[in-house]
Design a protein around this motif. Structure first.
Motif, PDB file in Angstrom:
ATOM      1  N   ALA A 261       0.997  -1.263   0.122  1.00  0.00           N
ATOM      2  CA  ALA A 261       0.164   0.177  -0.215  1.00  0.00           C
ATOM      3  C   ALA A 261       1.140   1.188  -0.223  1.00  0.00           C
ATOM      4  N   GLY A 264       2.439   2.468  -3.136  1.00  0.00           N
ATOM      5  CA  GLY A 264       0.542   3.097  -4.643  1.00  0.00           C
ATOM      6  C   GLY A 264       1.140   4.570  -3.833  1.00  0.00           C
ATOM      7  N   SER A 267       4.114   6.363  -4.867  1.00  0.00           N
ATOM      8  CA  SER A 267       3.998   6.651  -6.791  1.00  0.00           C
ATOM      9  C   SER A 267       2.946   7.496  -6.852  1.00  0.00           C
ATOM     10  N   ALA A 286       5.058 -14.111  -2.153  1.00  0.00           N
ATOM     11  CA  ALA A 286       5.039 -13.466  -3.738  1.00  0.00           C
ATOM     12  C   ALA A 286       4.967 -11.804  -3.731  1.00  0.00           C
ATOM     13  N   LEU A 287       4.128 -11.436  -3.261  1.00  0.00           N
ATOM     14  CA  LEU A 287       3.082 -10.405  -3.622  1.00  0.00           C
ATOM     15  C   LEU A 287       4.552  -8.862  -3.434  1.00  0.00           C
ATOM     16  N   ARG A 289       7.594 -10.154  -4.361  1.00  0.00           N
ATOM     17  CA  ARG A 289       8.281 -10.013  -5.380  1.00  0.00           C
ATOM     18  C   ARG A 289       7.409  -9.460  -6.990  1.00  0.00           C
ATOM     19  N   LEU A 290       6.215  -9.527  -6.295  1.00  0.00           N
ATOM     20  CA  LEU A 290       5.180  -8.943  -8.107  1.00  0.00           C
ATOM     21  C   LEU A 290       5.049  -7.261  -8.136  1.00  0.00           C
ATOM     22  N   VAL A 291       4.984  -6.538  -6.787  1.00  0.00           N
ATOM     23  CA  VAL A 291       5.586  -5.334  -7.271  1.00  0.00           C
ATOM     24  C   VAL A 291       6.463  -4.626  -8.090  1.00  0.00           C
ATOM     25  N   ARG A 292       7.130  -3.326  -8.142  1.00  0.00           N
ATOM     26  CA  ARG A 292       7.190  -2.824  -8.438  1.00  0.00           C
ATOM     27  C   ARG A 292       7.719  -1.393  -7.958  1.00  0.00           C
TER      28      ARG A 292
END
Lengths: 343, 343
Positions: A261, A264, A267, A286-287, A289-292
């Motif tokens: 969060a 986000g 950004s 895993a979360l 590793r998924l976000v950028r």
DNA sequence: CCCGATGGCTTAACCGGTTCAGCGAAGCAG
DNA sequence: CTGCTTCGCTGAACCGGTTAAGCCATCGGG
């Protein structure tokens, strides 16, 4: 076909094998009291009839076990769906249980009172043989309840405040120090930790460790604020922190959800990560590793912990002596969300 | 205090109240056969002794119920932890069960064979009264098993291929059409749907609806590729799609996790969302609102569905007639991840 | 050859509820 | 007063296992 097939009972097996039901019981449970020839015959008949023991009947017999353990999850419903922690724990617990034919009962409650009521019901109605308790709190009433009911239990957390209930714990201070020194080395001097609720025992111990580590690392400004693990509140708190005159340059979150969060929010506010803000998540899923950018996180073996807790509870139920177990500290996994400040 | 307190049995209550245990049973279950005065006295005594019925004993009595239902989750362990769907479902199921004192057993399996084995064990050992089955597959062997065992069941999915097992279904075609028309209206002509595994029934029906809707909406290029719901594979597939000569301008994902992964890949490849790529997620969870840009998603009432499924199973166990139930189609929630192409 | 031990099985009690049949007392109609 | 019904309760069977106790046959040792 045609007639409704009743489940075969031990008596059906006994008749078909031409022995008494006592003999069948001995044979099926691998106990002495029948010859090998008879045992083989009984097993063959049982298999042929498709017999399986009635769990209620077994449980009812003197000294019988229910063959199930329980876990209560007491978190706000809105964070539950998305919090990866519990499902990972469950899957760890089950890998251990599967081989022993023990089932897992899961219950979601809204508050501690409801959670206590569930344990009480499970114990008095004999619905489970034992429970795994998570999220140890400060002054947690559950260990005392487990002792009084009595209800065999294993706690994830501690080792303080477990009141004699065997526990599986981690020394979070190690990881806290690692994170703080890592951030300090990157040049961060204003670090805020967005923690879980204050009433959780691990929150408190991490808070103390955080303060101490910051002092040792020479981090001038280091404080902890509390949130409730939900993404919404994580976002709200982050927004507030970043909107101050002299915002922190690094934020450490007590779970992965709030960290996502935060990403986000950064950004959305045009705050570059990690250029102007570093973010660290506790609990790597895993979360992260998924976000950028991907989230730097402290990884614990949640699945392994679930498994170990189940094993401990199994020992407890087998009347073995079970000692507290310390698991390795979570290890820092540096990723894209942390770095030195860019000017 | 001092002596170990045995759980009071119905016999203890009977002695204390000066009646037979039959009378106690009538009184406690609110059945006729005792006077109101006696009933009140028995209830008082039971409460005072802290009596609660032994679940195994109840279950063992002729016609007795176990008071538990089961759910098996058969997904690759690595996606489980993070997939919000199941926990939301669980919490919905439990809101319905709580009032009736029924427990939920959860089991995680690695494949269908293991899942079938669990149902078999649960039925033959009498561990649950019924089950809720999720993720209906093409040629799913579970309805037949439920009928044969027999094991009361409710299926989430269908309504085709449920073989007489009551089901709770949604017409996904409605939502698929809505998404496709929405994207077409934004100007998208190359849309790829990243679906779940082909063997799931809902995957197949969505695929058909997708093709048909694309034709009607005049979307020149529309195809479906398959992935396994994990973030890793979602990322891999997305990377491949975006690396082609003429990449799609819109991607529709069958779950939220893969959509989040896609967002990460787009950012990593420098593909602007939604400027050059629009992304839609199926199943809206808090996750979709946390990431940036926030994900346009199709929202279903997963919690409500869990609740309804539990209610249906309850009806089934009460020997009521239970019809298939259609739930409202998922509704499109446009957010930041979709928009017209920018030139 | 007799005795005691052992092996192998049966019998029966027990777990804690539910429920059916039965029984005495009370109520009521005739 | 008699006979039938209803009420309120008791006694016992039953669910399907486990297990202690007992019994008979066999076997080995003295």
């Amino acid at each position: 076909m045609g007639s409704v097939m009743r489940r075969p009972t031990i008596m059906d097996v006994a008749r078909a094998a031409g022995v008494s039901k006592g003999a069948v019981s001995y044979a099926l449970n691998g106990r002495p009291g029948v010859s090998e020839a008879t045992r083989a015959r009984i097993l063959a008949v049982a298999r042929e009839l498709g017999w399986a023991p009635s769990n209620p009947a077994r449980a009812l017999a003197p000294g019988g076990r229910v063959g199930a353990i329980g876990m209560v999850v007491d978190r706000p419903a809105r964070s539950l769906g998305i919090e990866p922690f519990f499902m990972r724990l469950v899957s760890g617990i089950e890998t251990e249980l599967t081989s022993s034919g023990i089932d897992l009962m899961l219950q979601v409650t809204e508050d501690v009172a409801a959670e206590l009521a569930v344990y009480r019901r499970w114990a008095t109605e004999r619905r489970v043989d034992g429970v795994i308790m998570v999220d140890l709190r400060v002054e947690d009433p559950r260990p005392a309840l487990a002792r009084d009911l009595p209800l065999p239990a294993v706690i994830l957390g501690g080792p303080e405040g477990t009141g004699g209930v065997p526990c599986l714990y981690t020394d979070d201070a190690v990881s806290v120090r690692e994170v703080v020194h890592y951030l300090a080395a990157l040049g961060h001097r204003r670090i805020v930790r967005v923690a879980g609720p204050e009433f959780f025992a691990h929150t408190r111990s991490r808070t103390e460790a955080f303060r101490e580590a910051a002092r040792l690392a020479g981090v001038a400004e280091a404080r902890t604020v509390h949130a409730d693990y939900t993404g919404e509140e994580g976002a709200r708190v982050t927004r507030r922190l970043l909107a101050t005159a002299d915002p922190p340059t690094a934020l450490v979150y007590d779970n992965d959800l709030m960290a996502v969060a935060a990403l986000g929010v950064a950004s959305e506010m045009g705050v570059d990560v990690p250029g102007r803000l570093s973010i660290v998540a506790w609990d790597d899923s895993a979360l992260c590793r998924l976000v950028r950018p991907s989230l730097t996180a402290i990884a614990r073996d949640v699945v392994g912990n679930g498994r170990e807790a189940a094993r401990m509870l199994g020992g407890l139920l087998a009347e073995e002596r079970v000692d507290d177990v310390e698991t390795p500290p979570g290890e820092l996994r540096p990723r894209g969300s942390t770095g030195p400040l860019s000017h």
